[in-house]
Design a protein around this motif. Sequence first.
Motif, PDB file in Angstrom:
ATOM      1  N   ILE A   7     100.356   8.516 121.704  1.00 38.12           N
ATOM      2  CA  ILE A   7     101.077   7.773 120.674  1.00 38.12           C
ATOM      3  C   ILE A   7     101.653   8.775 119.670  1.00 38.12           C
ATOM      4  CG2 ILE A   7     100.817   6.135 118.751  1.00 38.12           C
ATOM      5  CD1 ILE A   7      98.796   4.640 120.376  1.00 38.12           C
ATOM      6  N   GLU A   8     102.877   8.577 119.327  1.00 33.68           N
ATOM      7  CA  GLU A   8     103.528   9.507 118.394  1.00 33.68           C
ATOM      8  C   GLU A   8     102.842   9.505 117.034  1.00 33.68           C
ATOM      9  OE1 GLU A   8     107.578   8.226 118.449  1.00 33.68           O
ATOM     10  OE2 GLU A   8     108.153   9.831 119.830  1.00 33.68           O
ATOM     11  N   GLU A   9     102.921  10.638 116.380  1.00 36.16           N
ATOM     12  CA  GLU A   9     102.269  10.807 115.078  1.00 36.16           C
ATOM     13  C   GLU A   9     102.720   9.768 114.052  1.00 36.16           C
ATOM     14  OE1 GLU A   9      99.909  12.915 113.681  1.00 36.16           O
ATOM     15  OE2 GLU A   9      99.415  13.225 115.787  1.00 36.16           O
ATOM     16  N   GLU A  10     104.020   9.482 114.081  1.00 35.79           N
ATOM     17  CA  GLU A  10     104.577   8.536 113.095  1.00 35.79           C
ATOM     18  C   GLU A  10     103.872   7.191 113.159  1.00 35.79           C
ATOM     19  OE1 GLU A  10     108.776   8.345 113.878  1.00 35.79           O
ATOM     20  OE2 GLU A  10     108.918  10.530 113.830  1.00 35.79           O
ATOM     21  N   ALA A  11     103.562   6.777 114.381  1.00 37.95           N
ATOM     22  CA  ALA A  11     102.929   5.465 114.558  1.00 37.95           C
ATOM     23  C   ALA A  11     101.526   5.452 113.970  1.00 37.95           C
ATOM     24  CB  ALA A  11     102.879   5.111 116.029  1.00 37.95           C
TER      25      ALA A  11
ATOM     26  N   PHE B 171      99.050   0.500 111.191  1.00 32.08           N
ATOM     27  CA  PHE B 171      97.879   1.250 111.620  1.00 32.08           C
ATOM     28  C   PHE B 171      96.888   1.439 110.473  1.00 32.08           C
ATOM     29  CE2 PHE B 171      95.560   4.522 113.876  1.00 32.08           C
ATOM     30  CZ  PHE B 171      95.647   4.050 115.173  1.00 32.08           C
ATOM     31  N   GLU B 172      97.442   1.715 109.328  1.00 31.82           N
ATOM     32  CA  GLU B 172      96.582   1.887 108.141  1.00 31.82           C
ATOM     33  C   GLU B 172      95.849   0.595 107.819  1.00 31.82           C
ATOM     34  OE1 GLU B 172      98.302   3.548 104.629  1.00 31.82           O
ATOM     35  OE2 GLU B 172      98.983   5.324 105.696  1.00 31.82           O
ATOM     36  N   THR B 173      96.573  -0.511 107.910  1.00 31.07           N
ATOM     37  CA  THR B 173      95.977  -1.820 107.643  1.00 31.07           C
ATOM     38  C   THR B 173      94.815  -2.087 108.600  1.00 31.07           C
ATOM     39  OG1 THR B 173      98.191  -2.567 107.071  1.00 31.07           O
ATOM     40  CG2 THR B 173      96.519  -4.275 107.345  1.00 31.07           C
TER      41      THR B 173
ATOM     42  N   ARG C 250      90.577   6.746 112.609  1.00 29.87           N
ATOM     43  CA  ARG C 250      91.913   6.607 113.205  1.00 29.87           C
ATOM     44  C   ARG C 250      91.996   6.976 114.692  1.00 29.87           C
ATOM     45  NH1 ARG C 250      96.912   7.903 109.264  1.00 29.87           N
ATOM     46  NH2 ARG C 250      96.330   6.460 107.638  1.00 29.87           N
ATOM     47  N   PRO C 251      91.501   8.140 115.075  1.00 33.51           N
ATOM     48  CA  PRO C 251      91.625   8.479 116.505  1.00 33.51           C
ATOM     49  C   PRO C 251      90.936   7.461 117.405  1.00 33.51           C
ATOM     50  CG  PRO C 251      90.887  10.371 115.232  1.00 33.51           C
ATOM     51  CD  PRO C 251      90.837   9.206 114.328  1.00 33.51           C
ATOM     52  N   LEU C 252      89.779   7.012 116.964  1.00 33.53           N
ATOM     53  CA  LEU C 252      89.050   6.005 117.754  1.00 33.53           C
ATOM     54  C   LEU C 252      89.836   4.710 117.840  1.00 33.53           C
ATOM     55  CD1 LEU C 252      85.319   6.372 116.654  1.00 33.53           C
ATOM     56  CD2 LEU C 252      86.273   6.762 118.915  1.00 33.53           C
ATOM     57  N   LEU C 253      90.341   4.302 116.690  1.00 33.83           N
ATOM     58  CA  LEU C 253      91.116   3.059 116.640  1.00 33.83           C
ATOM     59  C   LEU C 253      92.362   3.154 117.519  1.00 33.83           C
ATOM     60  CD1 LEU C 253      91.583   0.251 115.356  1.00 33.83           C
ATOM     61  CD2 LEU C 253      92.839   1.388 113.535  1.00 33.83           C
TER      62      LEU C 253
ATOM     63  N   ASN D 145      92.842   4.975 120.188  1.00 35.29           N
ATOM     64  CA  ASN D 145      92.488   4.847 121.611  1.00 35.29           C
ATOM     65  C   ASN D 145      92.094   3.427 121.974  1.00 35.29           C
ATOM     66  OD1 ASN D 145      92.956   7.533 122.031  1.00 35.29           O
ATOM     67  ND2 ASN D 145      90.812   8.135 121.751  1.00 35.29           N
ATOM     68  N   GLU D 146      91.292   2.851 121.093  1.00 35.34           N
ATOM     69  CA  GLU D 146      90.805   1.491 121.343  1.00 35.34           C
ATOM     70  C   GLU D 146      91.970   0.506 121.419  1.00 35.34           C
ATOM     71  OE1 GLU D 146      87.779   0.056 118.532  1.00 35.34           O
ATOM     72  OE2 GLU D 146      88.739  -1.903 118.719  1.00 35.34           O
ATOM     73  N   LEU D 147      92.856   0.655 120.464  1.00 36.60           N
ATOM     74  CA  LEU D 147      93.993  -0.254 120.405  1.00 36.60           C
ATOM     75  C   LEU D 147      94.908  -0.100 121.624  1.00 36.60           C
ATOM     76  CD1 LEU D 147      94.909  -2.378 118.367  1.00 36.60           C
ATOM     77  CD2 LEU D 147      96.356  -0.652 117.306  1.00 36.60           C
ATOM     78  N   GLN D 148      95.081   1.136 122.012  1.00 31.75           N
ATOM     79  CA  GLN D 148      95.925   1.414 123.175  1.00 31.75           C
ATOM     80  C   GLN D 148      95.365   0.722 124.422  1.00 31.75           C
ATOM     81  OE1 GLN D 148      96.415   5.627 123.817  1.00 31.75           O
ATOM     82  NE2 GLN D 148      98.477   5.370 124.631  1.00 31.75           N
ATOM     83  N   GLU D 149      94.050   0.835 124.587  1.00 30.32           N
ATOM     84  CA  GLU D 149      93.425   0.218 125.756  1.00 30.32           C
ATOM     85  C   GLU D 149      93.469  -1.303 125.685  1.00 30.32           C
ATOM     86  OE1 GLU D 149      89.575   1.630 126.886  1.00 30.32           O
ATOM     87  OE2 GLU D 149      90.204   3.720 126.733  1.00 30.32           O
TER      88      GLU D 149
END
Lengths: 204, 210
Positions: free
Chosen positions: B119-123, B129-131, B140-143, B145-149
């Motif tokens: 996922i691009e940095e901007e996203a 994402f912050e919300t 953040r990194p965990l979220l 990955n989790e969200l992507q899956e």
Amino acid sequence: MEDQTKKSKSRVSVEDLLKLKRAEKPDDAFWDRFDAQLHQRMLQTLVKKDPWHLQVLRCFRLRIVQGAAFACVAAAAFVGLDRSGTFGGGEAPSMAQANPGDNSSPGYAASGEAFLGVLQDAVPSALAYYSANMEGIFGPNDADQTDFGIGHVHRAEPAPEARFTREFSADNVRMASNQSETFRVDYASNTLDSGNDRVGRLVY
Amino acid sequence: MDLTNTVGRALAPEREHSVSEADVDKAYVEKVQAGHVGAYDFLVQKYRARLYSMVYHLCGNREDAADLTQDAFIKAFQSIGRFRGKSAFYTWLHRIALNHTLSFLKKNRRRRFFSFENIEEEASSSEIFETLASKLQTERPLLMNELQERLNDSLQKLSEKHRAVVVLHEIEGLDHKEISEITGSTVGTVRSRLHYAKQQLQADLKQYIS
């Protein structure tokens, strides 16, 4: 008013989540590989392959042409030799000759008429008449073998007691093998090329 | 295949600005049809990312997506002689890629595995994402990955036709009419599929949706 904005910002919809999927993008290295692979595959499609049935047909056609050419050459050789009187009736052709009377000297006879790889035993009494000099071709020892070309056999004198067998193979041609004491062996490497193996026969 | 630049220069810049994207594509398509194979490079470069994105989100596997996208470009190249320009090249190309991908997914229903793009940095620094990060109190990194899956899982649960509509509309940003041309269905059908698909996604992703 500010609260409402904060609330709306804190809301996440399905559309928002799906927008995150847009951010999943491959890196530059991926596109380099992609382009290289695509170009390669595009080139392969430009070099068209014939359908399988045409390939099979071409293979058969090649075999047929090869077979026909082979048959033509064999027939031409057969007819040509027959006309020159070297096949069948006339004088027997030879590549070699022996000195049948002399037991001490290694006289070797080979007939060199062409050909059909017919393996046969023979009692080639006429072989003893061949007058060509084999000294230069075969040495005095049994082991001496020399390649030779096809020549003509000329009868010189009779040697009725001589007995020969003839053998053919892809690698060598035993032109005539003496079974009596008159001749020791008549053996030579095959210099016939692959197109000529099995195309020949000895005539005594 | 370096004719791209030659063809690019052949089209005067001022003209390129004045004509529509479809017209530019048409000019290149005509070049390819006339035998300038290199002109196809321009079309590949222009559409490869969009086409790949569609295929990737449909199948959820980057390796398969790369192969399928290449297949689509090759198929389009092989039949570009029959392209009469009744629809935009873009639509035609997407239709080829979509049909090819759907047929691949049908054939390989049982053999499925997923591999994701970064996922691009901007996203990751986006407001959404912050919300989510603050709401779920996850790093953040965990979220990410989790969200992507989870998003991928939810998309894969949809039928291929529903997934196609969601991908084309919500991720690729095409309008209903364009989607109807690509999928070969009516605008009404597209809307209905989109509505149904979103309902399903909403139910599946409710823990993230407030």
